[in-house]
Design an enzyme around this catalytic site. Structure first.
Site, PDB file in Angstrom:
ATOM      1  N   PHE A  59       0.851  -1.193   0.000  1.00  0.00           N
ATOM      2  CA  PHE A  59       0.000   0.000   0.000  1.00  0.00           C
ATOM      3  C   PHE A  59       0.879   1.232   0.000  1.00  0.00           C
ATOM      4  CE2 PHE A  59      -2.430   3.488   1.838  1.00  0.00           C
ATOM      5  CZ  PHE A  59      -3.552   3.455   1.033  1.00  0.00           C
ATOM      6  N   ASP A  96       9.293   2.918   1.508  1.00  0.00           N
ATOM      7  CA  ASP A  96       8.122   3.691   1.925  1.00  0.00           C
ATOM      8  C   ASP A  96       7.978   3.488   3.431  1.00  0.00           C
ATOM      9  OD1 ASP A  96       5.606   4.530   2.662  1.00  0.00           O
ATOM     10  OD2 ASP A  96       4.578   3.686   0.918  1.00  0.00           O
ATOM     11  N   LYS A 106       2.431  10.064   7.958  1.00  0.00           N
ATOM     12  CA  LYS A 106       1.768   9.647   9.204  1.00  0.00           C
ATOM     13  C   LYS A 106       2.444  10.223  10.466  1.00  0.00           C
ATOM     14  CE  LYS A 106      -0.965   5.974   7.356  1.00  0.00           C
ATOM     15  NZ  LYS A 106      -0.626   5.150   6.219  1.00  0.00           N
TER      16      LYS A 106
HETATM   17  C1  LIG Z   1      -0.877   5.382   4.784  1.00  0.00           C
HETATM   18  C2  LIG Z   1       0.213   5.002   3.856  1.00  0.00           C
HETATM   19  C3  LIG Z   1       0.425   5.697   2.658  1.00  0.00           C
HETATM   20  C4  LIG Z   1      -0.484   6.793   2.178  1.00  0.00           C
HETATM   21  O1  LIG Z   1      -0.454   7.922   2.980  1.00  0.00           O
HETATM   22  P1  LIG Z   1      -1.554   9.062   2.740  1.00  0.00           P
HETATM   23  O2  LIG Z   1      -1.147  10.131   3.699  1.00  0.00           O
HETATM   24  O3  LIG Z   1      -2.885   8.460   3.043  1.00  0.00           O
HETATM   25  O4  LIG Z   1      -1.451   9.486   1.330  1.00  0.00           O
HETATM   26  C5  LIG Z   1       1.510   5.329   1.883  1.00  0.00           C
HETATM   27  N1  LIG Z   1       2.320   4.336   2.253  1.00  0.00           N
HETATM   28  C6  LIG Z   1       2.145   3.628   3.387  1.00  0.00           C
HETATM   29  C7  LIG Z   1       3.098   2.549   3.758  1.00  0.00           C
HETATM   30  C8  LIG Z   1       1.069   3.930   4.224  1.00  0.00           C
HETATM   31  O5  LIG Z   1       0.872   3.220   5.338  1.00  0.00           O
END
Ligand SMILES: *Cc1c(COP(=O)(O)O)cnc(C)c1O
Length: 402
Positions: A139, A224, A253
């Site tokens: 994700f 990421d 986050k």
């Molecule tokens: C939540 C998340 C995203 C997306 O972040 P947004 O602020 O919702 O765009 C991308 N990568 C990972 C691993 C995430 O947990």
């Protein structure tokens, strides 16, 4: 009279786009590891955002930073210098293996920035290579490019045609990355631990093997860390667990503890942007970067990652015992304060609802699993309290009530 919870829900049904589902909770206040609903009921928050709340809801350090900065300067164009942005840039670079940083507003946007860097790097340094190897169940956010990079088919199907340039391989399989590598490949893009995919922790050999392969093949390794970064896994950044240094990292986050702030960082050799290549109206504005600076300083100065490692032992011990005695639990997995409990059947939603009734917020990350991602600053007592509720709910199969 103020509208009731039911009236607010009716407004949602009438005015809001139907893009997501909601739990039956109208949140009005947060403090530390708790949030309160409109009727004053208190919940222990083991969802934390999703995994957004790092130092606790409305932490005093954050509230003070917000108020001071709001009075001083909220926003200014990125054509100008501003102090909070540069303070946070210095803090992140000095505490990571990276040389340069750029700020955005969301995780998806940070990932977009990272992949733009990779595309440009491929053009300049690798004969136009542009393909990015990504993993199943990943994700990375909800922009068109990030749903394509992600591994969830139902997020993509309604929106085709999708951007090109992604090749999917199974997570935790370095050999699959090797087989998928071609002269067009420019980067390998992974979450060090998959979050939304169900807290999938790779073998200890995975990241080192990817690093070695990327070195041999001259590929960028992009992590990421939107979910795993900022102390969540018990290290400031998750890549540290495996003693490797990626070329590019994204954060989101937890860096803002709830304000919209994200970042991408790169080693000098991968920081190929020149003026005009990228930008963002809000990205890096004084208000959000001031909060990010104070949040990250709090995390670093108080060695929150070490506290997370200690709390992880509490979670690990209790969940291991739950796994032993409860036949409904198939596996438990996680690191630091990101954990999943997988069940032998699809009771994730039932457990989540029953926990909520009992004053505990968890997240049904998969139909057969719940995820725990409490604030990193949760006390040991609160952690034990929440786990007791959760264990009780699971042992009763997600039946509501006591
Ligand atoms: C939540 C998340 C995203 C997306 O972040 P947004 O602020 O919702 O765009 C991308 N990568 C990972 C691993 C995430 O947990």
């Amino acid at each position: 009279m103020k509208p009731t919870g039911a009236e607010w829900r009716a407004k949602e049904a009438k005015y809001f786009m139907r893009a997501g589902r909601r739990m039956p909770l109208l949140a009005v206040r947060g403090e530390g590891a708790h949030i309160w609903d409109d009727e004053g009921k208190k919940y222990l928050d083991f969802f934390g955002g999703p995994a957004t709340i790092s130092i606790g809801h409305s932490h005093p350090v954050m509230v003070q930073a917000l108020m001071e900065q709001a009075q001083q300067l909220i926003h200014v164009s990125n054509q100008f210098y501003s102090i909070p942005q540069l303070q946070l840039a210095e803090l992140l670079v000095e505490n990571s293996c990276f040389d340069r940083v750029y700020f955005m507003n969301s995780g998806a946007e940070a990932n977009e920035g990272a992949l733009k860097l990779a595309r440009k790097w491929g053009k300049e340094k690798k004969d136009g290579a542009y393909e990015v190897i990504v993993t199943e169940n990943a994700f990375h956010g909800r922009t068109l490019q990030m749903i394509t990079a992600g591994g969830t088919e139902r997020y993509k199907a309604p929106f085709t045609p999708l951007p090109e340039g992604f090749v999917h391989v199974p997570f935790n399989d370095a050999e699959a990355v090797k087989r998928a590598t071609t002269p067009r490949t420019v980067a390998v893009f992974i979450e060090p631990i998959q979050g939304e995919g169900g807290i999938n922790v790779p073998d200890d050999t995975y990241l080192p093997a990817l690093r070695k392969w990327c070195d041999e093949q001259d590929l960028l390794l992009i992590v990421d860390e939107v979910q795993t970064g900022c102390g969540r896994t018990g290290r400031l950044f998750a890549y540290e667990h495996w003693g490797i240094e990626p070329d590019i990292m994204t954060l989101g986050k937890g860096i803002g503890n709830g304000v919209p702030l994200s970042a991408f960082l790169a080693k000098e050799h991968a920081a190929v942007f020149v003026p005009g290549d990228h930008g963002s109206t809000y990205g890096g504005e004084p208000l959000t970067t001031r909060v990010g600076y104070e949040v990250m300083r709090y995390i670093i100065e108080n060695d929150v990652p070490a506290q997370v490692r200690a709390k992880a032992q509490i979670v690990e011990r209790r969940l291991a015992s739950l796994l032993d005695r409860c036949p409904r639990v198939r596996s438990v997995r996680g690191k630091g304060l990101m954990w999943a409990i997988e069940f032998t059947s699809e009771i994730g939603e039932r457990v989540t609802n029953a926990a909520l009734e009992n004053g505990l917020i968890v997240n049904n990350v998969r139909p057969n699993a719940v995820r725990l991602a409490p604030p990193l600053t949760i006390s040991d007592e609160e952690l034990e309290q929440g786990l007791v509720i959760l264990e009780h709910v699971i042992e009763h199969g997600g039946a509501p009530g006591k």
